[in-house]
Design an enzyme around this catalytic site. Structure first.
Site, PDB file in Angstrom:
ATOM      1  N   GLN A  91      -2.164   5.825   2.450  1.00  0.00           N
ATOM      2  CA  GLN A  91      -1.001   6.640   3.200  1.00  0.00           C
ATOM      3  C   GLN A  91       0.048   5.791   3.571  1.00  0.00           C
ATOM      4  O   GLN A  91       1.165   6.208   4.135  1.00  0.00           O
ATOM      5  CB  GLN A  91      -1.726   7.444   4.464  1.00  0.00           C
ATOM      6  CG  GLN A  91      -2.555   8.453   4.272  1.00  0.00           C
ATOM      7  CD  GLN A  91      -3.431   8.832   5.486  1.00  0.00           C
ATOM      8  OE1 GLN A  91      -3.549   8.040   6.540  1.00  0.00           O
ATOM      9  NE2 GLN A  91      -4.239   9.676   5.216  1.00  0.00           N
ATOM     10  N   ASN A  92      -0.023   4.294   3.268  1.00  0.00           N
ATOM     11  CA  ASN A  92       1.081   3.474   3.583  1.00  0.00           C
ATOM     12  C   ASN A  92       1.931   3.581   2.586  1.00  0.00           C
ATOM     13  O   ASN A  92       1.744   3.572   1.505  1.00  0.00           O
ATOM     14  CB  ASN A  92       0.479   2.147   3.809  1.00  0.00           C
ATOM     15  CG  ASN A  92      -0.597   2.155   5.156  1.00  0.00           C
ATOM     16  OD1 ASN A  92      -0.711   2.921   5.871  1.00  0.00           O
ATOM     17  ND2 ASN A  92      -1.646   1.364   5.006  1.00  0.00           N
ATOM     18  N   VAL A  93       2.963   3.128   2.945  1.00  0.00           N
ATOM     19  CA  VAL A  93       4.303   3.063   2.055  1.00  0.00           C
ATOM     20  C   VAL A  93       4.680   1.624   1.912  1.00  0.00           C
ATOM     21  O   VAL A  93       5.862   1.551   1.211  1.00  0.00           O
ATOM     22  CB  VAL A  93       5.573   3.896   2.351  1.00  0.00           C
ATOM     23  CG1 VAL A  93       5.129   5.367   2.345  1.00  0.00           C
ATOM     24  CG2 VAL A  93       6.048   3.261   3.727  1.00  0.00           C
ATOM     25  N   HIS A 109       1.798   8.667  -0.076  1.00  0.00           N
ATOM     26  CA  HIS A 109       3.091   8.816   0.629  1.00  0.00           C
ATOM     27  C   HIS A 109       4.256   8.114  -0.182  1.00  0.00           C
ATOM     28  O   HIS A 109       5.403   7.960   0.686  1.00  0.00           O
ATOM     29  CB  HIS A 109       2.931   8.672   2.249  1.00  0.00           C
ATOM     30  CG  HIS A 109       2.043   9.601   2.901  1.00  0.00           C
ATOM     31  ND1 HIS A 109       1.827   9.105   4.037  1.00  0.00           N
ATOM     32  CD2 HIS A 109       1.488  10.675   2.547  1.00  0.00           C
ATOM     33  CE1 HIS A 109       0.752  10.404   4.554  1.00  0.00           C
ATOM     34  NE2 HIS A 109       0.563  11.008   3.434  1.00  0.00           N
ATOM     35  N   CYS A 117      16.388   8.425  -7.552  1.00  0.00           N
ATOM     36  CA  CYS A 117      17.613   9.199  -7.822  1.00  0.00           C
ATOM     37  C   CYS A 117      17.421  10.688  -7.564  1.00  0.00           C
ATOM     38  O   CYS A 117      16.381  11.249  -7.943  1.00  0.00           O
ATOM     39  CB  CYS A 117      18.185   9.055  -9.094  1.00  0.00           C
ATOM     40  SG  CYS A 117      19.508   9.684  -9.700  1.00  0.00           S
ATOM     41  N   THR A 177      -7.355   4.825   9.653  1.00  0.00           N
ATOM     42  CA  THR A 177      -6.558   6.035   9.612  1.00  0.00           C
ATOM     43  C   THR A 177      -7.384   6.830  10.640  1.00  0.00           C
ATOM     44  O   THR A 177      -8.823   7.105  10.332  1.00  0.00           O
ATOM     45  CB  THR A 177      -6.343   6.687   8.405  1.00  0.00           C
ATOM     46  OG1 THR A 177      -5.662   7.833   8.404  1.00  0.00           O
ATOM     47  CG2 THR A 177      -7.617   6.833   7.194  1.00  0.00           C
ATOM     48  N   SER A 178      -6.572   7.876  11.167  1.00  0.00           N
ATOM     49  CA  SER A 178      -7.452   8.690  12.075  1.00  0.00           C
ATOM     50  C   SER A 178      -8.086   9.858  11.403  1.00  0.00           C
ATOM     51  O   SER A 178      -8.798  10.597  12.144  1.00  0.00           O
ATOM     52  CB  SER A 178      -6.544   9.040  13.218  1.00  0.00           C
ATOM     53  OG  SER A 178      -5.608   9.781  12.816  1.00  0.00           O
ATOM     54  N   ALA A 220      -9.567  -3.639  10.884  1.00  0.00           N
ATOM     55  CA  ALA A 220      -9.659  -3.645   9.532  1.00  0.00           C
ATOM     56  C   ALA A 220     -10.192  -4.802   8.909  1.00  0.00           C
ATOM     57  O   ALA A 220     -11.118  -5.000   8.218  1.00  0.00           O
ATOM     58  CB  ALA A 220      -8.437  -3.395   8.671  1.00  0.00           C
TER      59      ALA A 220
HETATM   60 ZN   LIG Z   1      20.201   8.525 -11.527  1.00  0.00          ZN
END
Ligand SMILES: [Zn+2]
Length: 230
Positions: A91-93, A109, A117, A177-178, A220
């Site tokens: 879920q981390n970006v 996510h 774009c 994560t919860s 963790a």
């Molecule tokens: Zn483009």
């Protein structure tokens, strides 16, 4: 339990695995920025209304993320992937799993490292202190952060792969994560219903605890370290 007795591992990770890399939990963040809460900025509505403002906020977040380093928990999972089938749905970006060496990572996510774009969907990698709002390198049109915002659905292709991984695994790990965020949380239920062993690592009691075969009440890094190296 011996983690090496399992052949096919599916892992769900959330903000808790990145807090040790000094990345504040998005939801747990108390601090306001220019009087906005994150929930007011990470939405398609906020972006439609004021893209410059949303990009300015993301530029700050991206700098934090790009300066952060993977921690022991990220490296332990990357090592485990070298010896067996292992899929991480995150879920981390922040892409810290990939930077630690994990290959098989599903970004539920999206990721904060790229712009996308609005015209041609091209992804451009963002650098520290990038000029914002960035334009597409291919067609020079406007872009948005390549993340999933509140109220948006998960990338379906990626989520389908996560479902497959949790359906087929013999060990499902839920780390940091919860389990409140849906539909990612239902992955643990799915694995359980297919007979997998469900293991949770979280310092706190969570909704996942009710279905977990084993809950390790730890952060963790030390939770994983004890599990893998004992
Ligand atoms: Zn483009």
């Amino acid at each position: 339990m011996n983690v090496y007795s399992f052949k096919d591992i599916a892992v769900l990770t959330g903000a808790g695995i990145s807090t040790e890399s000094s990345i504040a939990s998005f939801r747990g963040q108390n601090g306001l920025w220019k009087n906005y809460r994150p929930e007011e900025l990470a939405t398609p509505q906020a972006f439609a209304k004021n893209p410059e403002l949303v990009w300015e906020w993301y530029a700050l977040r991206i700098n934090t993320v790009l300066k952060a380093k993977p921690n022991k928990a990220h490296y332990l999972l990357a090592d485990l992937e070298k010896t067996r089938k292992l899929t991480i749905a995150s879920q981390n970006v922040d892409q810290l799993h990939q930077r630690a060496g994990s290959k098989n990572v599903l970004e539920l996510h999206g990721n904060i490292s790229h712009s996308r774009c609005l015209q041609c969907a091209n992804l451009d990698k963002l650098k520290i202190d990038f000029k914002h709002p960035p334009k597409c390198s291919k067609c020079n049109e406007n872009t948005r952060p390549n993340v999933v915002w509140f109220g948006e659905s998960l990338p379906q292709n990626t989520f389908q792969k996560a479902i497959q991984a949790f359906q087929n695994c013999d060990l499902a790990m839920v780390i940091g994560t919860s389990g409140v965020v849906e539909p990612a949380a239902s992955l643990a239920n799915l694995a359980k219903s297919k007979g997998a062993f469900v293991l949770e690592i979280n310092p706190e009691l969570t909704p996942i605890s009710q279905i977990a075969n084993l809950s390790i009440r730890d952060i963790a890094s030390t939770g994983l370290d004890n599990l893998i190296n004992n």
